[in-house]
Scaffold this motif. Structure first.
Motif, PDB file in Angstrom:
ATOM      1  N   SER A 154       0.866  -1.176   0.000  1.00  0.00           N
ATOM      2  CA  SER A 154       0.000   0.000   0.000  1.00  0.00           C
ATOM      3  C   SER A 154       0.900   1.223   0.000  1.00  0.00           C
ATOM      4  N   THR A 155       0.660   2.139  -0.940  1.00  0.00           N
ATOM      5  CA  THR A 155       1.519   3.311  -1.039  1.00  0.00           C
ATOM      6  C   THR A 155       0.826   4.538  -0.457  1.00  0.00           C
ATOM      7  N   TYR A 156       1.655   5.468   0.002  1.00  0.00           N
ATOM      8  CA  TYR A 156       1.199   6.762   0.516  1.00  0.00           C
ATOM      9  C   TYR A 156       2.023   7.805  -0.241  1.00  0.00           C
ATOM     10  N   GLN A 157       1.515   8.231  -1.406  1.00  0.00           N
ATOM     11  CA  GLN A 157       2.330   8.975  -2.362  1.00  0.00           C
ATOM     12  C   GLN A 157       2.061  10.477  -2.287  1.00  0.00           C
ATOM     13  N   SER A 158       3.149  11.238  -2.283  1.00  0.00           N
ATOM     14  CA  SER A 158       3.058  12.690  -2.144  1.00  0.00           C
ATOM     15  C   SER A 158       2.537  13.341  -3.416  1.00  0.00           C
ATOM     16  N   THR A 159       2.094  14.581  -3.273  1.00  0.00           N
ATOM     17  CA  THR A 159       1.516  15.293  -4.406  1.00  0.00           C
ATOM     18  C   THR A 159       2.548  15.666  -5.462  1.00  0.00           C
ATOM     19  N   SER A 160       3.813  15.740  -5.093  1.00  0.00           N
ATOM     20  CA  SER A 160       4.837  16.078  -6.091  1.00  0.00           C
ATOM     21  C   SER A 160       4.909  15.038  -7.190  1.00  0.00           C
ATOM     22  N   GLY A 161       4.423  13.824  -6.921  1.00  0.00           N
ATOM     23  CA  GLY A 161       4.348  12.811  -7.959  1.00  0.00           C
ATOM     24  C   GLY A 161       3.403  13.200  -9.080  1.00  0.00           C
ATOM     25  N   GLY A 162       2.505  14.139  -8.801  1.00  0.00           N
ATOM     26  CA  GLY A 162       1.581  14.633  -9.808  1.00  0.00           C
ATOM     27  C   GLY A 162       2.014  15.940 -10.428  1.00  0.00           C
ATOM     28  N   GLY A 163       3.212  16.417 -10.072  1.00  0.00           N
ATOM     29  CA  GLY A 163       3.748  17.635 -10.662  1.00  0.00           C
ATOM     30  C   GLY A 163       3.464  18.880  -9.842  1.00  0.00           C
ATOM     31  N   VAL A 174       0.882  15.301   1.306  1.00  0.00           N
ATOM     32  CA  VAL A 174       2.298  15.504   1.595  1.00  0.00           C
ATOM     33  C   VAL A 174       2.915  16.112   0.345  1.00  0.00           C
ATOM     34  N   PHE A 175       3.849  17.038   0.489  1.00  0.00           N
ATOM     35  CA  PHE A 175       4.431  17.681  -0.686  1.00  0.00           C
ATOM     36  C   PHE A 175       5.466  16.792  -1.379  1.00  0.00           C
ATOM     37  N   VAL A 176       6.419  16.232  -0.617  1.00  0.00           N
ATOM     38  CA  VAL A 176       7.480  15.411  -1.203  1.00  0.00           C
ATOM     39  C   VAL A 176       7.733  14.210  -0.298  1.00  0.00           C
ATOM     40  N   GLY A 177       7.947  13.050  -0.914  1.00  0.00           N
ATOM     41  CA  GLY A 177       8.281  11.841  -0.164  1.00  0.00           C
ATOM     42  C   GLY A 177       7.176  10.807  -0.259  1.00  0.00           C
ATOM     43  N   HIS A 178       7.502   9.653  -0.841  1.00  0.00           N
ATOM     44  CA  HIS A 178       6.554   8.540  -0.922  1.00  0.00           C
ATOM     45  C   HIS A 178       6.850   7.540   0.195  1.00  0.00           C
ATOM     46  N   ALA A 179       5.797   6.997   0.773  1.00  0.00           N
ATOM     47  CA  ALA A 179       5.921   5.942   1.777  1.00  0.00           C
ATOM     48  C   ALA A 179       5.151   4.717   1.312  1.00  0.00           C
ATOM     49  N   ASN A 202      10.658  10.945  -3.580  1.00  0.00           N
ATOM     50  CA  ASN A 202      10.233  10.493  -4.903  1.00  0.00           C
ATOM     51  C   ASN A 202      10.808  11.324  -6.043  1.00  0.00           C
ATOM     52  N   LEU A 203      11.170  12.577  -5.783  1.00  0.00           N
ATOM     53  CA  LEU A 203      11.778  13.388  -6.831  1.00  0.00           C
ATOM     54  C   LEU A 203      13.242  13.002  -7.037  1.00  0.00           C
ATOM     55  N   ARG A 204      13.818  12.357  -6.029  1.00  0.00           N
ATOM     56  CA  ARG A 204      15.219  11.936  -6.126  1.00  0.00           C
ATOM     57  C   ARG A 204      15.291  10.475  -6.555  1.00  0.00           C
ATOM     58  N   LYS A 205      15.242   9.548  -5.605  1.00  0.00           N
ATOM     59  CA  LYS A 205      15.375   8.147  -6.003  1.00  0.00           C
ATOM     60  C   LYS A 205      14.272   7.721  -6.950  1.00  0.00           C
TER      61      LYS A 205
END
Length: 341
Positions: free
Chosen positions: A154-163, A238-243, A315-318
């Motif tokens: 189950s992912t908890y994905q930040s909004t930066s993944g959407g740009g 969350v702005f940056v960082g996926h869990a 998520n913007l890095r790795k």
């Protein structure tokens, strides 16, 4: 060794991160070109302490570069990546467009670096989905030790993944709620501020979203086609960082202590796992870091040979820019790309 590099989509979140990481890791670039759409020509972007002016992608001569890092979405990649490749550059593309092409390597350097040998088939290498990248970094050493049968994530994905627009929507909705403005979803299907949305990308006929399908298909291509995986991908405020909360079933026994030691020795991973208040890593703490962080490693008693753990990464890095630069470094280290003329 020095090579010439182009960054396509240099004004976006990932493109800017690529430029920052090229400088941070002292990538041996003789010259770096920032490319963007015609509307952004002349816009300045940072490359370390230097400033680059964006050039028009449509007018650029890709024969001048050895490596082209694409961070401009699938439509741009579909049109321009083959043109850049035909001009002699090796394209490292962050979009999903080429990932499942059998002649395009899909690479996470800590996991399947040898796949870079296929780079010259089309002169294109694909970067995996951001949620897949951190997952397979964590799964690889465990798979080597005990052979993974099944993964539930189950992912908890930040909004930066959407740009940038998605990040702006979170910011504006959060600010607006405090002054009693009614949240108006635009980028997302529902309110994102103070909410979670179990929907990333489009829905498919089987009820899964395309993001969930990507995690399954890409994990199989990168790590092992025999692994069974099911995912639920959720956007969080969350702005940056996926869990990710990950449950793994193995063919062989593997204790939590053994897994902890294996992960501590694995490349690209930092284990922070204290069974106490705050003894784990959250998205806020991973921002700006290169590592994939693993916490809360424990036995899953509901299956034979089961483990559960918590996985966090920028998520913007790795998940995007760092992985692309690591692939570029791999091209140099393996001698696939030579010195610039």
């Amino acid at each position: 060794m020095e090579v010439n590099v182009a960054v396509v989509g240099a004004t976006g979140n990932v493109g800017q991160e690529m430029l920052a990481i090229l400088e941070e890791r002292l990538f041996p670039a003789k010259e770096v070109f920032a490319l963007a759409s015609r509307q952004s020509v002349g816009r300045e972007v940072s490359y370390g302490e230097r400033t680059l002016k964006c050039q028009d992608l449509e007018q650029f001569d890709f024969s001048k570069v050895d490596i082209a890092l694409f961070a401009a979405g699938g439509a741009v990649a579909k049109e321009w990546a083959p043109k850049a490749a035909a001009a002699g550059a090796i394209v490292i593309d962050n979009s999903s467009h080429f990932r499942m092409d059998p002649d395009v390597p899909l690479i996470v350097p800590e996991v399947n670096a040898d796949a870079v040998a296929g780079a010259r088939k089309k002169n294109i290498i694909a970067n995996p989905n951001c949620s897949t990248a951190q997952l397979v970094v964590a799964l690889k050493p465990l798979h080597d030790a005990a052979t993974i049968k099944r993964v539930v994530v189950s992912t908890y994905q930040s909004t930066s993944g959407g740009g940038k627009e998605a990040m702006d929507e979170l910011f504006n909705q959060t600010k607006g709620i405090f002054v009693n403005d009614e949240p108006t979803p635009s980028k997302f299907t529902k309110q994102i501020a103070f909410n979670v949305i179990p929907h990333i990308d489009v829905f498919m006929e089987d009820g899964f979203t395309k993001e969930e399908w990507k995690m399954t298909a890409e994990t199989k291509k990168i790590l092992d086609k025999k692994i069974k995986l099911t995912a639920t991908c959720v956007r969080v405020p969350v702005f940056v960082g996926h869990a990710e909360a990950v449950n793994v079933e193995f063919e062989k026994p593997l204790s939590d202590d053994e897994a902890r030691e294996i992960l501590r020795e694995a490349p690209g991973i930092l284990v922070v796992d204290k069974r106490e208040d705050g003894g784990y890593v959250t998205p806020v703490e991973c921002v700006g870091d290169f590592a994939t962080f693993i916490s809360r490693i424990r036995v899953d008693p509901t299956v034979d040979n089961g483990l559960a753990f918590w996985c966090v990464s920028d998520n913007l890095r790795k998940g995007a820019a760092l992985n692309a630069v690591q692939i570029a470094e791999l091209l140099l280290n393996r001698g696939i790309v030579q010195d610039a003329a």
